[in-house]
Motif scaffolding. Structure first.
Motif, short mmCIF file in Angstrom:
data_model
loop_
_atom_site.label_atom_id
_atom_site.label_comp_id
_atom_site.label_asym_id
_atom_site.label_seq_id
_atom_site.Cartn_x
_atom_site.Cartn_y
_atom_site.Cartn_z
N PHE A 76 -24.54 30.19 45.93
CA PHE A 76 -23.11 30.46 45.87
C PHE A 76 -22.89 31.48 44.76
N THR A 87 -20.11 33.62 42.72
CA THR A 87 -18.73 33.94 42.41
C THR A 87 -18.77 34.93 41.25
N THR A 112 -24.88 30.19 41.61
CA THR A 112 -25.49 28.87 41.69
C THR A 112 -26.47 28.81 42.85
N ALA A 126 -27.75 26.47 45.04
CA ALA A 126 -27.42 25.08 45.39
C ALA A 126 -28.58 24.41 46.12
N PRO A 145 -27.93 12.93 43.07
CA PRO A 145 -26.79 12.95 42.16
C PRO A 145 -25.74 13.96 42.61
N SER A 146 -24.53 13.75 42.14
CA SER A 146 -23.44 14.67 42.46
C SER A 146 -23.85 16.10 42.08
N GLY A 147 -23.61 17.03 42.98
CA GLY A 147 -23.91 18.43 42.70
C GLY A 147 -25.31 18.87 43.09
N CYS A 148 -26.09 17.98 43.71
CA CYS A 148 -27.48 18.35 44.02
C CYS A 148 -27.60 19.09 45.36
N GLY A 149 -26.50 19.28 46.05
CA GLY A 149 -26.55 20.10 47.26
C GLY A 149 -26.50 19.31 48.57
N LYS A 150 -26.15 18.03 48.50
CA LYS A 150 -26.13 17.20 49.72
C LYS A 150 -25.12 17.73 50.74
N SER A 151 -23.89 17.96 50.28
CA SER A 151 -22.85 18.43 51.21
C SER A 151 -23.17 19.83 51.70
N THR A 152 -23.73 20.63 50.82
CA THR A 152 -24.10 22.00 51.23
C THR A 152 -25.10 21.93 52.38
N ARG A 173 -28.77 24.03 36.00
CA ARG A 173 -28.21 24.17 37.33
C ARG A 173 -27.73 25.60 37.62
N TYR A 174 -27.36 26.31 36.59
CA TYR A 174 -26.75 27.61 36.85
C TYR A 174 -27.59 28.75 36.27
P1 ADP Z 1 -23.26 17.34 46.36
O1 ADP Z 1 -22.75 17.19 47.75
O2 ADP Z 1 -24.67 16.86 46.21
O3 ADP Z 1 -22.36 16.71 45.35
P2 ADP Z 1 -22.65 20.13 46.72
O4 ADP Z 1 -23.43 20.49 47.92
O5 ADP Z 1 -21.20 19.88 46.91
O6 ADP Z 1 -23.33 18.89 46.00
O7 ADP Z 1 -22.81 21.29 45.63
C1 ADP Z 1 -24.07 21.80 45.23
C2 ADP Z 1 -23.85 22.87 44.17
O8 ADP Z 1 -23.24 23.99 44.77
C3 ADP Z 1 -22.96 22.43 43.04
O9 ADP Z 1 -23.44 23.01 41.84
C4 ADP Z 1 -21.62 22.99 43.41
O10 ADP Z 1 -20.85 23.28 42.26
C5 ADP Z 1 -22.00 24.28 44.12
N1 ADP Z 1 -21.02 24.64 45.14
C6 ADP Z 1 -20.73 23.93 46.25
N2 ADP Z 1 -19.80 24.56 46.99
C7 ADP Z 1 -19.50 25.71 46.32
C8 ADP Z 1 -18.62 26.81 46.57
N3 ADP Z 1 -17.86 26.85 47.67
N4 ADP Z 1 -18.58 27.81 45.67
C9 ADP Z 1 -19.36 27.80 44.57
N5 ADP Z 1 -20.22 26.79 44.27
C10 ADP Z 1 -20.30 25.76 45.13
#
Ligand code: ADP
Length: 273
Positions: A28, A30, A35, A37, A56-63, A270-271
């Motif tokens: 990602f 910006t 990042t 991810a 853990p939160s932020g590890c890329g699961k949703s991504t 992470r960044y």
């Molecule tokens: P999880 O689902 O494990 O909590 P995410 O997949 O939401 O994690 O996010 C993984 C990483 O990517 C995080 O560091 C988050 O801040 C970053 N991230 C997710 N979506 C975006 C986005 N749209 N723009 C910038 N960074 C993003």
């Protein structure tokens, strides 16, 4: 037919693989930060298995789930579903989120019916499908209720019924029970196991709750943070239904937690700015 019947022969590619994510990376960018991810993540989901992704939160699961669902088409690597490249969202892959995306102006029945209507399924065929789905999630008695009249757990059951009504080949669930109280969460974990078992569903399930991952998953994918990688995939060969009080569930949960702890002690920044 209202629900996905277990296929006589496994669907998809090699050894019944439905979803194949290979060497997936996602960055990602910006103005303020860059990042990474996901870093070279590979994962396969076979027909009729429940795979939980935990980390853990932020590890890329949703991504990762968004890439698998076709919500995010911008990534490096290869993503296929039933042997075809994933280029966008598709009926075959139904997504259920934490926040129920239901229509407040429609009652429960009409919400479940909605996707079928969009697909042009005739009214006479829709009714038995909706009846069957509502029975599956124990909501038959509430079919005329409006969304605001339902508890959080009931809303998630409506979401599940609506997702299943269009006969997806895979359910993709992103923290669907995270906002619910503990008892409701336990109930829905049981219910999902029962529904998935009865219809032979294939499920990709994202959670940060280790116990939930062990209760639901045939396999648990443990992700590490910063950048997101698959640390270990753990088979959970326990019989079902599994409940939070099972000793074996606790043992596997301890194993997953140990992996997560090791991973966080080794975490990289992470960044990359
Ligand atoms: P999880 O689902 O494990 O909590 P995410 O997949 O939401 O994690 O996010 C993984 C990483 O990517 C995080 O560091 C988050 O801040 C970053 N991230 C997710 N979506 C975006 C986005 N749209 N723009 C910038 N960074 C993003």
């Amino acid at each position: 037919m209202a629900i996905v019947e277990p296929a006589a022969t496994p669907r998809g590619g090699a050894a019944g693989t439905l979803l194949a994510l290979t060497n997936i990376s996602k960055r990602f960018q910006t103005e303020r930060q860059d990042t990474l991810a996901l870093d070279d993540v590979s994962l396969e989901v076979r027909a009729r298995e429940i795979v939980c992704i935990v980390g853990p939160s932020g590890c890329g699961k949703s991504t990762l789930l968004n890439i698998a669902a076709g919500i995010d088409p911008h990534f490096a690597g290869t993503a296929t579903f039933e042997g075809q490249p994933i280029t966008g969202m598709a009926r075959e892959r139904a997504v259920v989120f934490q926040e129920p995306a239901l229509f407040p102006w429609l009652n429960v029945r009409a919400n479940v019916e909605f996707g079928l209507k969009l697909r042009g399924v005739p009214k006479a065929d829709r009714t038995p499908i909706v009846d069957q789905q509502l029975a599956l999630v124990n909501l038959s008695k509430f079919d005329r209720a409006y969304i605001h009249e339902l508890s959080g757990g009931m809303k998630q059951r409506v979401q599940l019924a609506r997702a299943l009504a269009v006969e997806p080949h895979m359910l993709m669930m992103d923290e669907p029970f995270a906002a619910l109280d503990a008892q409701t969460r336990d109930d829905l974990q049981l219910e999902l196991q029962s529904v998935a078992g009865r219809i032979g569903a294939t499920v990709l399930f994202v959670t940060h709750n280790v116990r939930e991952a062990v209760i639901l998953g045939d396999r648990v994918v443990v992700m590490s943070r910063g950048p997101g990688r698959v640390r270990r995939v753990i088979d959970i060969p326990l019989s079902r239904p599994r409940t939070p009080d099972d000793h074996d569930v606790a043992d596997f949960a301890a194993m997953v937690r140990a992996e997560l702890q090791e991973s966080s002690s080794e975490a990289e920044p992470r960044y990359a700015i």
